[in-house]
Design a protein around this motif. Sequence first.
Motif, PDB file in Angstrom:
ATOM      1  N   ASN A 163     -11.079  59.764  32.147  1.00 51.37           N
ATOM      2  CA  ASN A 163     -12.625  59.446  32.136  1.00 51.37           C
ATOM      3  C   ASN A 163     -12.635  58.050  32.120  1.00 51.37           C
ATOM      4  O   ASN A 163     -13.756  57.355  31.576  1.00 51.37           O
ATOM      5  CB  ASN A 163     -13.104  60.125  30.774  1.00 51.37           C
ATOM      6  N   LEU A 164     -11.597  57.241  32.622  1.00 55.45           N
ATOM      7  CA  LEU A 164     -11.812  55.931  32.822  1.00 55.45           C
ATOM      8  C   LEU A 164     -12.392  55.245  34.168  1.00 55.45           C
ATOM      9  O   LEU A 164     -12.530  54.231  34.362  1.00 55.45           O
ATOM     10  CB  LEU A 164     -10.274  55.171  32.567  1.00 55.45           C
ATOM     11  N   ASP A 165     -13.122  56.240  34.725  1.00 56.77           N
ATOM     12  CA  ASP A 165     -13.781  55.911  36.023  1.00 56.77           C
ATOM     13  C   ASP A 165     -15.136  55.641  35.648  1.00 56.77           C
ATOM     14  O   ASP A 165     -15.971  54.899  36.536  1.00 56.77           O
ATOM     15  CB  ASP A 165     -13.695  57.009  37.131  1.00 56.77           C
ATOM     16  N   ARG A 166     -15.577  55.631  34.487  1.00 54.43           N
ATOM     17  CA  ARG A 166     -16.976  55.152  33.886  1.00 54.43           C
ATOM     18  C   ARG A 166     -16.645  54.399  32.634  1.00 54.43           C
ATOM     19  O   ARG A 166     -16.983  54.628  31.542  1.00 54.43           O
ATOM     20  CB  ARG A 166     -17.779  56.595  33.517  1.00 54.43           C
ATOM     21  N   PRO A 167     -16.058  53.242  32.816  1.00 55.89           N
ATOM     22  CA  PRO A 167     -15.733  52.276  31.789  1.00 55.89           C
ATOM     23  C   PRO A 167     -16.681  51.994  30.988  1.00 55.89           C
ATOM     24  O   PRO A 167     -17.918  51.554  31.412  1.00 55.89           O
ATOM     25  CB  PRO A 167     -14.887  51.432  32.253  1.00 55.89           C
ATOM     26  N   GLN A 168     -16.762  51.849  29.694  1.00 55.79           N
ATOM     27  CA  GLN A 168     -17.695  51.234  28.899  1.00 55.79           C
ATOM     28  C   GLN A 168     -17.352  49.511  28.848  1.00 55.79           C
ATOM     29  O   GLN A 168     -16.544  49.163  28.519  1.00 55.79           O
ATOM     30  CB  GLN A 168     -17.508  51.560  27.454  1.00 55.79           C
ATOM     31  N   ASN A 169     -18.545  48.832  28.950  1.00 57.32           N
ATOM     32  CA  ASN A 169     -18.534  47.548  28.738  1.00 57.32           C
ATOM     33  C   ASN A 169     -17.680  46.706  29.583  1.00 57.32           C
ATOM     34  O   ASN A 169     -16.917  45.695  29.226  1.00 57.32           O
ATOM     35  CB  ASN A 169     -18.262  47.108  27.263  1.00 57.32           C
ATOM     36  N   GLU A 170     -17.282  47.278  30.701  1.00 58.22           N
ATOM     37  CA  GLU A 170     -16.561  46.695  32.018  1.00 58.22           C
ATOM     38  C   GLU A 170     -14.999  46.516  31.392  1.00 58.22           C
ATOM     39  O   GLU A 170     -14.178  45.711  31.662  1.00 58.22           O
ATOM     40  CB  GLU A 170     -16.971  45.376  32.201  1.00 58.22           C
ATOM     41  N   LYS A 171     -14.485  47.571  30.364  1.00 55.44           N
ATOM     42  CA  LYS A 171     -13.093  47.441  29.809  1.00 55.44           C
ATOM     43  C   LYS A 171     -11.968  47.719  31.056  1.00 55.44           C
ATOM     44  O   LYS A 171     -10.924  47.827  30.540  1.00 55.44           O
ATOM     45  CB  LYS A 171     -13.133  48.314  28.558  1.00 55.44           C
ATOM     46  N   ILE A 172     -12.470  48.412  31.964  1.00 53.49           N
ATOM     47  CA  ILE A 172     -11.473  48.610  33.195  1.00 53.49           C
ATOM     48  C   ILE A 172     -12.090  47.689  34.183  1.00 53.49           C
ATOM     49  O   ILE A 172     -13.201  47.925  34.764  1.00 53.49           O
ATOM     50  CB  ILE A 172     -11.471  49.935  33.450  1.00 53.49           C
ATOM     51  N   ILE A 173     -11.287  46.922  34.914  1.00 57.04           N
ATOM     52  CA  ILE A 173     -11.762  46.103  36.275  1.00 57.04           C
ATOM     53  C   ILE A 173     -10.521  46.260  37.078  1.00 57.04           C
ATOM     54  O   ILE A 173      -9.392  46.129  36.630  1.00 57.04           O
ATOM     55  CB  ILE A 173     -11.949  44.616  35.802  1.00 57.04           C
ATOM     56  N   ILE A 174     -10.644  46.218  38.406  1.00 54.72           N
ATOM     57  CA  ILE A 174      -9.758  46.352  39.426  1.00 54.72           C
ATOM     58  C   ILE A 174      -9.840  45.227  40.257  1.00 54.72           C
ATOM     59  O   ILE A 174     -11.078  44.952  40.631  1.00 54.72           O
ATOM     60  CB  ILE A 174      -9.735  47.832  40.154  1.00 54.72           C
ATOM     61  N   GLN A 175      -8.648  44.509  40.523  1.00 54.45           N
ATOM     62  CA  GLN A 175      -8.775  43.467  41.368  1.00 54.45           C
ATOM     63  C   GLN A 175      -7.301  43.261  42.321  1.00 54.45           C
ATOM     64  O   GLN A 175      -6.473  44.156  41.978  1.00 54.45           O
ATOM     65  CB  GLN A 175      -8.723  42.216  40.633  1.00 54.45           C
ATOM     66  N   SER A 176      -7.728  42.714  43.467  1.00 52.43           N
ATOM     67  CA  SER A 176      -6.389  42.400  44.301  1.00 52.43           C
ATOM     68  C   SER A 176      -6.914  41.250  45.211  1.00 52.43           C
ATOM     69  O   SER A 176      -7.956  40.984  45.658  1.00 52.43           O
ATOM     70  CB  SER A 176      -6.125  43.794  45.228  1.00 52.43           C
TER      71      SER A 176
END
Length: 275
Positions: A163-176
């Motif tokens: 259930n981290l596909d709806r992170p709270q407070n932008e606590k999961i960010i993906i970059q590349s």
Amino acid sequence: MKKKTLLGMSLAFTLLCSPLQQPIAAKTTGEFRQMDNVAHRGASGYTPENTIAAFDKAVEMKADYIEIDVQRSKDGKLVIIHDTTVDRTTDGTGRVKDLTYEQLSALDAGSFKGEQFKGEKIPTFEEVLDRYRGKIGILIELKSPELYPGIEESIAQQLKKRNLDRPQNEKIIIQSFNFESMKKMDALLPKVPIGVLTSSKSHTTEQALKDFSAYADYFNPSYGIVTKDLVNDVHSLGMKISSWTVRSQEAADFLFSMDVDAIITDYPDYVDPRN
């Protein structure tokens, strides 16, 4: 603008229109932390990068995020390591993509930093998510995703499972650095903030930034190309800016003066406002 922008605009409108809220906001703004402290590959200035020791140290040092690099083993396991070969940071040799998880997990990923770290292992993506979610933010970098067809779907699957596909407070960010990969991640995980990495000034033009803003929430440049104008241009398009990689107090102080949104650093104490 995408994702949280409409919510942010609504909140901003509410605050502006409420006379009761205005004094409170003005009174407390100075107490809020203004800049996120991102531990690059964990607290890698003090511990072996991309290991549990490094991530635990970042939590201990009260960083806001750990930054991790995700690749994939020969047999499909998502693993945390920066280089596309194991030569620099382990006692093994060879390309990550050519080694099975069993082979990777047998390597010593700590001794290169000091004998006290002997026996540290290459963590799995799942292990990091399970150990640190809810404790610290996680900035997930897809490292050379062009080498791993389908890695975007695998990462999305693991995040959705927790259930981290709806992170709270932008606590999961993906970059590349791979922009096509980030467009794909944005489509797979529309509620997860996306960042684009670059060290090229060619990506700082008005048109380039506008193109990024169509799918990215963060523009993350090397600090050597950061200017006040660039920060303003990024903000004007509704994106945030996180800059890397800080390895000196002088570099941290420069980025403080530029008013970036986050500093990605090997040394979290350089960014800690309590120091």
